[in-house]
Design an enzyme around this catalytic site. Structure first.
Site, PDB file in Angstrom:
ATOM      1  N   HIS A 184       4.010   7.261   3.806  1.00 47.23           N
ATOM      2  CA  HIS A 184       4.588   6.302   3.875  1.00 47.23           C
ATOM      3  C   HIS A 184       4.246   5.175   2.656  1.00 47.23           C
ATOM      4  O   HIS A 184       3.426   5.243   1.983  1.00 47.23           O
ATOM      5  CB  HIS A 184       4.604   5.324   4.905  1.00 47.23           C
ATOM      6  CG  HIS A 184       3.511   4.838   5.374  1.00 47.23           C
ATOM      7  ND1 HIS A 184       2.390   5.205   6.110  1.00 47.23           N
ATOM      8  CD2 HIS A 184       3.042   3.399   5.406  1.00 47.23           C
ATOM      9  CE1 HIS A 184       1.531   4.247   6.466  1.00 47.23           C
ATOM     10  NE2 HIS A 184       1.720   3.529   5.603  1.00 47.23           N
ATOM     11  N   GLU A 238      -8.674   4.492   9.714  1.00 42.24           N
ATOM     12  CA  GLU A 238      -8.097   4.258   8.490  1.00 42.24           C
ATOM     13  C   GLU A 238      -8.850   3.746   7.558  1.00 42.24           C
ATOM     14  O   GLU A 238      -9.923   2.825   7.797  1.00 42.24           O
ATOM     15  CB  GLU A 238      -6.638   3.457   8.418  1.00 42.24           C
ATOM     16  CG  GLU A 238      -6.925   1.981   9.051  1.00 42.24           C
ATOM     17  CD  GLU A 238      -5.621   0.934   8.832  1.00 42.24           C
ATOM     18  OE1 GLU A 238      -4.643   1.508   9.531  1.00 42.24           O
ATOM     19  OE2 GLU A 238      -5.539   0.404   7.810  1.00 42.24           O
ATOM     20  N   GLU A 286       7.159   0.572   5.183  1.00 42.25           N
ATOM     21  CA  GLU A 286       6.745  -0.318   5.958  1.00 42.25           C
ATOM     22  C   GLU A 286       6.849  -1.704   5.386  1.00 42.25           C
ATOM     23  O   GLU A 286       6.818  -1.672   4.059  1.00 42.25           O
ATOM     24  CB  GLU A 286       5.352  -0.047   6.112  1.00 42.25           C
ATOM     25  CG  GLU A 286       4.230  -0.819   7.003  1.00 42.25           C
ATOM     26  CD  GLU A 286       2.548  -0.434   6.919  1.00 42.25           C
ATOM     27  OE1 GLU A 286       2.497   0.586   6.544  1.00 42.25           O
ATOM     28  OE2 GLU A 286       1.947  -1.311   7.430  1.00 42.25           O
ATOM     29  N   GLN A 309      -4.036   3.384   1.590  1.00 39.05           N
ATOM     30  CA  GLN A 309      -4.163   3.454   2.803  1.00 39.05           C
ATOM     31  C   GLN A 309      -4.375   4.910   3.237  1.00 39.05           C
ATOM     32  O   GLN A 309      -3.615   5.559   3.551  1.00 39.05           O
ATOM     33  CB  GLN A 309      -3.276   2.698   3.888  1.00 39.05           C
ATOM     34  CG  GLN A 309      -3.598   2.850   4.978  1.00 39.05           C
ATOM     35  CD  GLN A 309      -2.363   2.290   6.175  1.00 39.05           C
ATOM     36  OE1 GLN A 309      -1.273   2.358   5.899  1.00 39.05           O
ATOM     37  NE2 GLN A 309      -2.647   1.205   7.291  1.00 39.05           N
ATOM     38  N   HIS A 346       0.807  -1.175   0.061  1.00 36.16           N
ATOM     39  CA  HIS A 346       0.106  -0.049   0.080  1.00 36.16           C
ATOM     40  C   HIS A 346       0.868   1.459  -0.090  1.00 36.16           C
ATOM     41  O   HIS A 346       2.132   1.332   0.350  1.00 36.16           O
ATOM     42  CB  HIS A 346      -1.147  -0.005   1.186  1.00 36.16           C
ATOM     43  CG  HIS A 346      -0.489  -0.140   2.520  1.00 36.16           C
ATOM     44  ND1 HIS A 346      -0.093  -1.015   3.132  1.00 36.16           N
ATOM     45  CD2 HIS A 346      -0.022   1.066   3.338  1.00 36.16           C
ATOM     46  CE1 HIS A 346       0.334  -0.833   4.414  1.00 36.16           C
ATOM     47  NE2 HIS A 346       0.443   0.401   4.675  1.00 36.16           N
TER      48      HIS A 346
END
Ligand code: CMX
Ligand code: CO
Length: 145
Positions: free
Chosen positions: A84, A43, A134, A60, A7
């Site tokens: 991110h 989220e 991530e 996301q 994502h």
């Protein structure tokens, strides 16, 4: 092995308004939504496509739930935008250990719980060319996440 873009995390002040922008502009629908108290976010996951490893790629959308959360701090400094990126792997523990051995700071000793019961960890943006990164292992990769 990292096998997909899992994502892209986008920070926003108003989740409902941002969900509506992505629906009205691109036709993307909410696949899943949740509150993650540990991460301090509300989220919405918008599924964009399936991937060759049995997983999927998402946007996301993240709204902070408290002032001291990482996303609230980031929004106060930068305003809304890309927060991110996340790579998917079948083995977040193994990949995090390999990347740590290369000298990149891994932020968690042990992976924590992310969207849809996934296991996640983060790499420090200062060790990744300014990109907060991530790593994600889906709860059930064969089910699409
Ligand atoms: N992308 C790129 N750089 C970032 C960043 C981001 N998202 N967040 C912080 N930075 C940079 C800052 O700009 C700052 O750089 P300068 O020193 O040059 O100004 C530096 O990193 C330190 O930033 P800070 O504002 O002092 O923030 P902290 O050190 O307190 O926290 C970080 C930074 C990465 C450790 C923290 O954001 C973190 O733990 N992130 C992981 C958890 C997370 O982001 N959760 C929300 C998403 C949940 C999910 O995806 O499910
Ligand atoms: Co994320």
């Amino acid at each position: 092995m990292l096998t997909r873009i899992d994502h892209i995390g986008i920070a926003c002040f108003d989740l409902d308004k941002t969900v509506e922008f992505y629906r009205a502009t691109y036709g993307f629908e909410v696949y899943h939504s949740e509150v993650n108290e540990e991460q301090g976010v509300r989220e919405a996951m918008l599924k964009i496509n399936d991937t060759g490893d049995g997983g999927a790629s998402y946007l996301q959308l993240l709204e902070p739930t408290r002032e001291d959360s990482t996303v609230a701090k980031w929004l106060a400094k930068n305003g809304e935008g890309v927060h991110h990126i996340a790579f998917g792997t079948a083995d977040v523990d193994g990949d995090a250990a390999d990347i740590k051995a290369k000298g990149v700071r891994v932020l968690y000793e042990e992976p924590r719980i992310g969207s849809m019961g996934s296991r996640i960890t983060f790499l420090h943006p200062k060790d990744c060319g300014g990109v907060l990164t991530e790593l994600v292992t889906s709860a059930d990769p064969q089910a699409g996440h």
